[in-house]
Scaffold this motif. Structure first.
Motif, mmCIF file in Angstrom:
data_model
loop_
_atom_site.group_PDB
_atom_site.id
_atom_site.type_symbol
_atom_site.label_atom_id
_atom_site.label_comp_id
_atom_site.label_asym_id
_atom_site.label_seq_id
_atom_site.Cartn_x
_atom_site.Cartn_y
_atom_site.Cartn_z
ATOM 1 N N VAL A 97 0.872 -1.441 -0.211
ATOM 2 C CA VAL A 97 -0.205 -0.388 0.014
ATOM 3 C C VAL A 97 0.588 1.162 -0.183
ATOM 4 C CG1 VAL A 97 -1.595 0.644 1.094
ATOM 5 C CG2 VAL A 97 -1.885 -1.174 1.089
ATOM 6 N N PHE A 98 0.734 2.119 -1.027
ATOM 7 C CA PHE A 98 1.537 3.480 -0.828
ATOM 8 C C PHE A 98 0.550 4.221 -0.944
ATOM 9 C CE2 PHE A 98 2.686 0.409 -3.993
ATOM 10 C CZ PHE A 98 4.151 0.561 -3.644
ATOM 11 N N ASP A 99 0.793 5.964 -0.144
ATOM 12 C CA ASP A 99 0.290 6.692 0.261
ATOM 13 C C ASP A 99 -0.241 7.744 -0.658
ATOM 14 O OD1 ASP A 99 1.791 8.083 1.311
ATOM 15 O OD2 ASP A 99 1.304 7.753 3.599
ATOM 16 N N HIS A 100 -0.574 8.753 -0.217
ATOM 17 C CA HIS A 100 -0.343 10.011 -0.980
ATOM 18 C C HIS A 100 0.963 11.121 -1.366
ATOM 19 C CE1 HIS A 100 -1.536 11.416 2.606
ATOM 20 N NE2 HIS A 100 -0.958 13.106 2.087
ATOM 21 N N ASN A 101 1.760 10.772 -0.208
ATOM 22 C CA ASN A 101 3.299 11.682 0.239
ATOM 23 C C ASN A 101 4.516 10.620 -1.243
ATOM 24 O OD1 ASN A 101 2.505 14.006 0.905
ATOM 25 N ND2 ASN A 101 2.785 12.818 3.582
ATOM 26 N N THR A 102 4.281 9.491 -1.837
ATOM 27 C CA THR A 102 4.409 8.366 -2.488
ATOM 28 C C THR A 102 5.100 8.479 -3.530
ATOM 29 O OG1 THR A 102 3.900 6.257 -0.460
ATOM 30 C CG2 THR A 102 5.236 6.022 -2.896
ATOM 31 N N CYS A 103 5.807 8.925 -4.102
ATOM 32 C CA CYS A 103 6.845 8.888 -5.243
ATOM 33 C C CYS A 103 6.589 8.029 -6.001
ATOM 34 C CB CYS A 103 7.459 9.670 -5.873
ATOM 35 S SG CYS A 103 8.499 9.709 -6.488
ATOM 36 N N MET A 104 5.364 7.915 -7.379
ATOM 37 C CA MET A 104 5.307 6.736 -7.618
ATOM 38 C C MET A 104 6.973 6.101 -8.682
ATOM 39 S SD MET A 104 2.919 5.442 -6.179
ATOM 40 C CE MET A 104 2.888 3.912 -7.163
ATOM 41 N N VAL A 105 7.444 7.473 -9.125
ATOM 42 C CA VAL A 105 8.512 6.867 -9.923
ATOM 43 C C VAL A 105 9.534 6.568 -9.199
ATOM 44 C CG1 VAL A 105 9.991 8.316 -11.172
ATOM 45 C CG2 VAL A 105 8.321 9.005 -11.439
ATOM 46 N N GLY A 106 9.617 6.353 -8.253
ATOM 47 C CA GLY A 106 10.846 5.994 -6.991
ATOM 48 C C GLY A 106 10.524 4.666 -6.733
ATOM 49 N N ALA A 107 9.317 4.629 -5.606
ATOM 50 C CA ALA A 107 8.468 3.524 -5.795
ATOM 51 C C ALA A 107 8.550 2.145 -6.761
ATOM 52 C CB ALA A 107 6.773 3.367 -5.496
ATOM 53 N N THR A 108 8.860 2.647 -8.061
ATOM 54 C CA THR A 108 9.371 1.403 -9.230
ATOM 55 C C THR A 108 10.162 1.893 -9.498
ATOM 56 O OG1 THR A 108 6.765 2.409 -10.682
ATOM 57 C CG2 THR A 108 8.144 1.321 -11.878
ATOM 58 N N LEU A 109 11.206 2.523 -9.541
ATOM 59 C CA LEU A 109 12.902 2.380 -9.334
ATOM 60 C C LEU A 109 12.898 1.024 -8.363
ATOM 61 C CD1 LEU A 109 15.641 3.093 -10.718
ATOM 62 C CD2 LEU A 109 15.135 5.697 -9.500
ATOM 63 N N ASN A 110 12.217 1.391 -7.814
ATOM 64 C CA ASN A 110 12.535 0.569 -6.170
ATOM 65 C C ASN A 110 12.582 -0.420 -6.523
ATOM 66 O OD1 ASN A 110 13.907 -0.087 -3.748
ATOM 67 N ND2 ASN A 110 11.910 -0.444 -3.117
ATOM 68 N N LEU A 111 12.010 -1.210 -7.661
ATOM 69 C CA LEU A 111 11.069 -2.950 -7.754
ATOM 70 C C LEU A 111 11.912 -2.928 -8.698
ATOM 71 C CD1 LEU A 111 7.781 -2.105 -7.651
ATOM 72 C CD2 LEU A 111 8.502 -3.627 -6.139
ATOM 73 N N ILE A 112 11.932 -2.108 -10.016
ATOM 74 C CA ILE A 112 12.964 -2.349 -10.976
ATOM 75 C C ILE A 112 14.658 -2.732 -10.748
ATOM 76 C CG2 ILE A 112 13.911 -1.775 -13.674
ATOM 77 C CD1 ILE A 112 11.097 -2.342 -13.164
ATOM 78 N N GLU A 113 14.892 -1.676 -9.224
ATOM 79 C CA GLU A 113 16.707 -2.385 -9.725
ATOM 80 C C GLU A 113 16.300 -3.992 -9.076
ATOM 81 O OE1 GLU A 113 19.562 -0.521 -8.915
ATOM 82 O OE2 GLU A 113 18.613 1.540 -8.840
ATOM 83 N N PHE A 114 15.524 -4.479 -8.142
ATOM 84 C CA PHE A 114 15.905 -5.633 -7.828
ATOM 85 C C PHE A 114 15.455 -6.418 -8.742
ATOM 86 C CE2 PHE A 114 12.514 -9.374 -7.565
ATOM 87 C CZ PHE A 114 13.135 -10.343 -5.838
ATOM 88 N N PHE A 115 14.322 -6.443 -10.096
ATOM 89 C CA PHE A 115 14.544 -7.387 -11.017
ATOM 90 C C PHE A 115 15.319 -7.310 -11.563
ATOM 91 C CE2 PHE A 115 9.873 -6.798 -10.181
ATOM 92 C CZ PHE A 115 9.171 -7.543 -10.112
ATOM 93 N N ALA A 116 16.206 -6.082 -11.940
ATOM 94 C CA ALA A 116 17.122 -6.092 -12.942
ATOM 95 C C ALA A 116 18.570 -6.488 -12.482
ATOM 96 C CB ALA A 116 18.266 -4.591 -12.900
ATOM 97 N N ARG A 117 18.742 -6.946 -10.400
ATOM 98 C CA ARG A 117 19.861 -7.428 -9.879
ATOM 99 C C ARG A 117 19.143 -8.974 -9.698
ATOM 100 N NH1 ARG A 117 18.794 -5.854 -5.406
ATOM 101 N NH2 ARG A 117 17.345 -7.815 -4.286
ATOM 102 N N GLU A 118 18.704 -9.663 -9.384
ATOM 103 C CA GLU A 118 17.602 -10.889 -9.872
ATOM 104 C C GLU A 118 17.846 -11.760 -11.382
ATOM 105 O OE1 GLU A 118 17.602 -13.135 -7.001
ATOM 106 O OE2 GLU A 118 18.573 -11.248 -6.216
ATOM 107 N N SER A 119 17.518 -11.240 -12.617
ATOM 108 C CA SER A 119 17.614 -11.830 -13.910
ATOM 109 C C SER A 119 18.370 -12.562 -13.946
ATOM 110 C CB SER A 119 18.040 -10.627 -14.932
ATOM 111 O OG SER A 119 18.060 -11.087 -16.522
ATOM 112 N N CYS A 120 18.495 -13.347 -14.524
ATOM 113 C CA CYS A 120 19.858 -14.923 -14.874
ATOM 114 C C CYS A 120 20.513 -14.641 -15.638
ATOM 115 C CB CYS A 120 18.879 -16.386 -14.881
ATOM 116 S SG CYS A 120 17.959 -16.809 -16.470
ATOM 117 N N GLY A 121 20.300 -13.446 -16.358
ATOM 118 C CA GLY A 121 20.921 -13.065 -17.851
ATOM 119 C C GLY A 121 20.753 -14.155 -19.091
ATOM 120 N N TRP A 122 19.366 -14.890 -19.069
ATOM 121 C CA TRP A 122 19.446 -15.947 -20.609
ATOM 122 C C TRP A 122 19.323 -15.588 -21.205
ATOM 123 C CZ3 TRP A 122 21.953 -19.973 -20.879
ATOM 124 C CH2 TRP A 122 20.779 -20.928 -21.361
#
Length: 426
Positions: free
Chosen positions: A320-345
């Protein structure tokens, strides 16, 4: 107060013992299945219950059971996926800590339904406490006669072990997990053949999630119609463990009927939004789902309802995100995880996700350009051409950002800064 099925033995400070599990009806379903049902009869009961996989893909367990042919070779294997490494998802750990014998019994019954001889619990390395609990309780179940050869004098034998994962998110993907178990690099494989035809060591292998397997004893004990009737919607069946985190007063895991409304989960069970916070958006099913906004605040939380609005229930991990959450920053945080965890296949995943991360980082840090928005949209389309579901899952929050919060992205670009940083420091 809704009935607690999977959490009926949950306690705040310790796991349920074997004796406590038995007092609540534990292992009655196993005894009933072995004495009164054929393996096909168990399969039919699960099929009739419309038990959809609780690990995210929502594939009917009963249909998966039917893909193991009667004349399929032996040995056959059952793998329990306890490798929940997606941000925001923690229900399987809570289930294991609450009532480990529920999972053990579910695995034995599922093993019997396909005549598997060995079960393996594939668990993430950070779950060491859950691993030790399972190893201890498996030995207790074995001494009680529920595991090993000739269980309850039925002629059916089943062995169960725990396998500690090497620790990568890609190991939660079905075929990558099998490669990891066999000591290979955990890259996905594109079926056919499917694991139920040729899985571990080229033998038929059934894979299911912890929560899915925990539902099995209750279906066998109480019946398929009972299980379906637990849901609040016609398209749902059973209860669901909703793991809620973020800007709420009582984050945690709650067992609620399939089809309960999102607003009820947040306001009644999670204690509402934190003081001073207003609901802005949420991810309904973990990091690989798209955002739900106020427009869908009262949506019924089941697989079909989310599918009808172009989203997924996934693991039902509500972030859950509230009205003060930056959705660009929140999405960037998630994409950092996916970029790190890709197997690179494959190229779309290996190259595309870091490219998206770089663009989002530049937008968030005041270096954004107007052409970045169509670039992001095109990159998300390319991620759907990847080898497995990892990249499309990574694309989901980015697509949600662009569909629901494009004005916020443009505000970052026009102002050459994140407009939320000043609000968050006031």
């Amino acid at each position: 107060m809704y009935p607690q099925i999977l959490f009926q033995n949950r306690r705040p400070d310790r796991i349920a013992t074997l004796e406590e599990y038995q007092q609540s009806g534990g292992y009655e379903a196993l005894e009933h299945a072995l004495k009164n049902k054929s393996s096909k009869g168990v399969q039919q009961a699960i099929l009739d219950a419309v038990l959809l996989g609780r690990g995210g893909a929502a594939f009917p367990m009963g249909k998966k059971l039917l893909t193991i042919a009667e004349d399929a070779p032996f040995p056959r294997y059952l793998v329990c996926n306890a490798d929940e490494m997606e941000p925001g998802t923690f229900k399987d750990r809570v289930l294991i800590h609450a009532d480990p014998h529920q999972l053990i019994e579910g695995m034995i019954i599922a093993g019997y339904s396909v005549l598997a001889e060995k079960g393996i619990i594939f668990i993430r390395p950070e779950y060491e406490s859950a691993t030790r609990i399972l190893e201890r309780e498996i030995e207790i179940a074995k001494k009680a006669g529920y595991l090993g050869k000739n269980i309850l004098d039925s002629g059916f034998g089943f062995e169960l072990i725990v396998h500690r994962s090497g620790g990568r998110y890609i190991c939660g993907e079905v075929t990558a997990q099998l490669n990891a178990l066999m000591g290979k690099r955990p890259n996905p494989q594109q079926p056919p053949p499917y694991p139920t035809e040729k899985g571990l060591w080229e033998k038929p292998t059934l894979q299911q999630n912890v929560e899915t397997l925990c539902c099995v004893p209750h279906i066998i004990r109480h019946g398929s119609a009972w299980f379906k009737a637990l849901a609040l919607t016609e398209t749902g069946a059973g209860t669901k463990i909703f793991g809620i985190s973020g800007k709420v007063n009582r984050p945690g895991c709650y067992e609620l009927p399939m089809g309960v409304r999102l607003s009820e989960i947040i306001e009644e069970h999670a204690g509402g939004m934190r003081p001073g916070s207003e609901f802005k958006a949420c991810l309904p099913g973990g990091a690989s789902t798209s955002y739900l906004t106020r427009e869908h605040y009262h949506i019924e939380m089941d697989f079909e309802s989310l599918r009808n609005v172009g989203n997924r229930l996934g693991t039902a991990a509500i972030m859950v995100f509230d009205h003060n959450t930056c959705m660009v920053g929140a999405t960037l945080n998630l994409i950092e995880f996916f970029a790190r965890e890709s197997c690179g296949w494959c190229t779309p995943c290996r190259e595309g996700i870091p490219y998206i991360r770089d663009i989002l980082w530049r937008i968030e840090n005041g270096e954004g350009e107007a052409e970045f928005i169509p670039m992001l949209k095109n990159l998300c389309k390319e991620l759907w051409k990847a080898y497995c579901a990892f990249a499309p899952g990574a694309a989901a929050p980015v697509e949600g950002l662009l569909n629901s919060f494009e004005d916020e992205v443009r505000e970052h670009i026009v102002q050459k800064k994140c407009p939320f940083k000043e609000r968050q420091t006031r």
